[in-house]
Design a protein around this motif. Structure first.
Motif, PDB file in Angstrom:
ATOM      1  N   THR A  59       0.832  -1.206   0.000  1.00 22.98           N
ATOM      2  CA  THR A  59       0.000   0.000   0.000  1.00 22.98           C
ATOM      3  C   THR A  59       0.866   1.254   0.000  1.00 22.98           C
ATOM      4  O   THR A  59       0.600   2.212  -0.744  1.00 22.98           O
ATOM      5  CB  THR A  59      -0.921   0.015   1.234  1.00 22.98           C
ATOM      6  OG1 THR A  59      -1.780  -1.120   1.190  1.00 22.98           O
ATOM      7  CG2 THR A  59      -1.773   1.279   1.261  1.00 22.98           C
ATOM      8  N   ALA A 160      -6.446   4.106   1.505  1.00 23.37           N
ATOM      9  CA  ALA A 160      -5.145   3.524   1.852  1.00 23.37           C
ATOM     10  C   ALA A 160      -5.083   3.205   3.338  1.00 23.37           C
ATOM     11  O   ALA A 160      -4.531   2.171   3.745  1.00 23.37           O
ATOM     12  CB  ALA A 160      -4.020   4.484   1.473  1.00 23.37           C
ATOM     13  N   SER A 164      -4.668  -0.492   4.942  1.00 16.01           N
ATOM     14  CA  SER A 164      -3.596  -0.773   5.901  1.00 16.01           C
ATOM     15  C   SER A 164      -4.147  -1.341   7.200  1.00 16.01           C
ATOM     16  O   SER A 164      -3.627  -2.323   7.735  1.00 16.01           O
ATOM     17  CB  SER A 164      -2.805   0.507   6.193  1.00 16.01           C
ATOM     18  OG  SER A 164      -2.215   1.028   5.030  1.00 16.01           O
ATOM     19  N   THR A 170      -6.276  -3.507  -2.963  1.00 13.84           N
ATOM     20  CA  THR A 170      -7.140  -2.605  -3.721  1.00 13.84           C
ATOM     21  C   THR A 170      -8.335  -3.342  -4.300  1.00 13.84           C
ATOM     22  O   THR A 170      -9.465  -2.830  -4.306  1.00 13.84           O
ATOM     23  CB  THR A 170      -6.347  -1.945  -4.864  1.00 13.84           C
ATOM     24  OG1 THR A 170      -5.184  -1.317  -4.329  1.00 13.84           O
ATOM     25  CG2 THR A 170      -7.186  -0.892  -5.575  1.00 13.84           C
TER      26      THR A 170
END
Length: 430
Positions: A59, A160, A164, A170
């Motif tokens: 990421t 993002a 995380s 994605t």
């Protein structure tokens, strides 16, 4: 005991970043280490933290090269013809100007940076608004509304953070909610149409001297970093990259790395120019990517110590049985007020993992909870905790409170539309 320690860690973390006693990046690293030591996990801290950093590495890489790529595209001028065309088409019609503002905002927001979006959009459109007497508040409202929807892009920040925090890809989180995002875009365009129609009724259609438009368009070409002769190449490269992301031809980080490498070589073949462009984006890239890796430490320790499991069990015991199966839709609805009253860091790193763990007891996947958590983002950008929105109101000369009063209802509308679409296409369970 672990649950109490975990909740205390979350509370201390949120308190410190919301009162600005520590930056989010520092708090994400220091607070979990401190509480791990208190909990007696000292000898395992290194392993847990490193596992967390490894989990967010893809990421972080993706965000780094997405910022570099879109920053380079903006500098090279790939959006300039669109801006010039919008200025030429809208002329003195408030309705066309409002819709043109929305289109410009949505396009420039592809870089994922709200600050850049506002600087380009306001600089291009504000002179026109002032020239014909349109309310600058409408310009600010359309810009923040468009940016709020586009904030769902994986390299924009919140997505993002969610990836995380929940250790997702994605394809798990962003790709399924693209239809919801499209619904939000349509809502913003309809909002701009309605506002523009009201302004047209108020001030009518004015004739604009063509020289004014020529001057505004010419101002876009003055930067020495522009590459007008490479316009078609850059446009096709960007379209190809976006198609590759949607079709998942390659992992997202690899696509952005390759895209940036190609764009840099073609647009700025001299090594000195490449270094200069990278340095220009370094500040924004560093602030975002360093935060992502710091989050790896936070989530790694939260998971490794089993605090997250203990807290989730505590939450589950207080959730009415009838509401359990509806965790996803509840998360989608609550994401708007939650991200309004707390920062993205506090919500996605502090609250979201707890919700996800609790929802798993009812058979709801982390992917569904992650998607739901993103749907309140249009409301988040009107929060007083968002620095870029202060830049926006400052550029148009309006008050923050006026923007909230005028456009909070529209932001809620965007969120509702995106939730409805997500439920209809079943990317979040009802």
């Amino acid at each position: 005991m672990l649950a109490v320690l975990g909740f205390l860690m979350i509370i201390v973390f949120m308190f410190l970043i919301m009162t600005k006693r520590l930056s989010a990046m520092i708090a994400l690293m220091i607070i979990p280490i401190l509480f791990a030591l208190i909990g007696g996990f000292g000898k395992d801290i290194g392993t847990m933290a490193l596992d967390g950093v490894k989990s967010v590495a893809p990421t972080g890489i993706m965000i780094l090269f997405a910022i570099l790529y879109f920053g380079l595209m903006i500098d090279a001028g790939v959006f300039d013809p669109i801006i010039a065309k919008i200025l030429k088409v809208v002329k003195g019609d408030p309705l066309k100007i409002a819709i043109g503002t929305a289109v410009l905002t949505l396009l420039v927001s592809l870089d994922g940076d709200g600050t850049t979006t506002y600087m380009i959009t306001i600089s291009a459109m504000l002179p026109l608004y002032k020239r014909i007497g349109m309310k600058p508040l409408i310009l600010a409202g359309i810009a923040v509304s468009g940016s709020g929807v586009m904030n769902l892009l994986p390299w924009g920040g919140p997505t993002a953070r969610a990836m995380s925090a929940l250790n997702l890809e994605t394809s798990d989180l962003f790709t399924p909610i693209v239809p919801s995002m499209i619904g939000g875009v349509i809502f913003v365009l309809l909002m701009a149409y309605w506002l523009g129609k009201k302004e047209r009724k108020r001030i009518g259609i004015m004739e604009i001297d063509q020289s004014t438009l020529v001057e505004q368009a010419a101002a876009l070409e003055e930067d020495s970093n522009k590459r007008p002769h490479l316009l078609w190449f850059n446009a096709l490269l960007t379209v190809a990259l976006l198609i590759g992301l949607i079709l998942e031809i390659l992992p997202t980080p690899i696509l952005f790395m390759a895209g940036f490498a190609i764009a840099a070589i073609v647009n700025y073949p001299r090594l000195e120019d490449q270094k200069e462009r990278i340095a220009a984006y370094a500040g924004n890239a560093l602030s975002v990517v360093s935060m992502i890796f710091a989050a790896g430490i936070f989530t790694g320790i939260l998971s490794g110590t089993k605090m997250i499991d203990a807290m989730a069990n505590a939450l589950i015991s207080h959730v009415p049985e009838a509401l359990g199966p509806h965790f996803a839709i509840i998360t989608a609805i609550l994401s708007a007020p939650f991200t309004f009253i707390m920062s993205n860091d506090a919500f996605y790193f502090g609250v979201l993992p707890l919700i996800s763990k609790a929802a798993s007891a009812y058979g709801i996947d982390p992917e569904a909870i992650g998607r739901a958590s993103l749907l309140g983002l249009p409301v988040h950008l009107l929060s007083p905790l968002v620095p870029s929105t202060y830049l926006l109101v400052g550029m148009v000369g309006e008050e923050f409170g006026d923007l909230q009063r005028a456009f909070l209802k529209w932001a809620c509308g965007s969120t509702i539309v995106m939730i409805i679409v997500a439920v209809i296409i079943q990317v979040i369970p009802f």
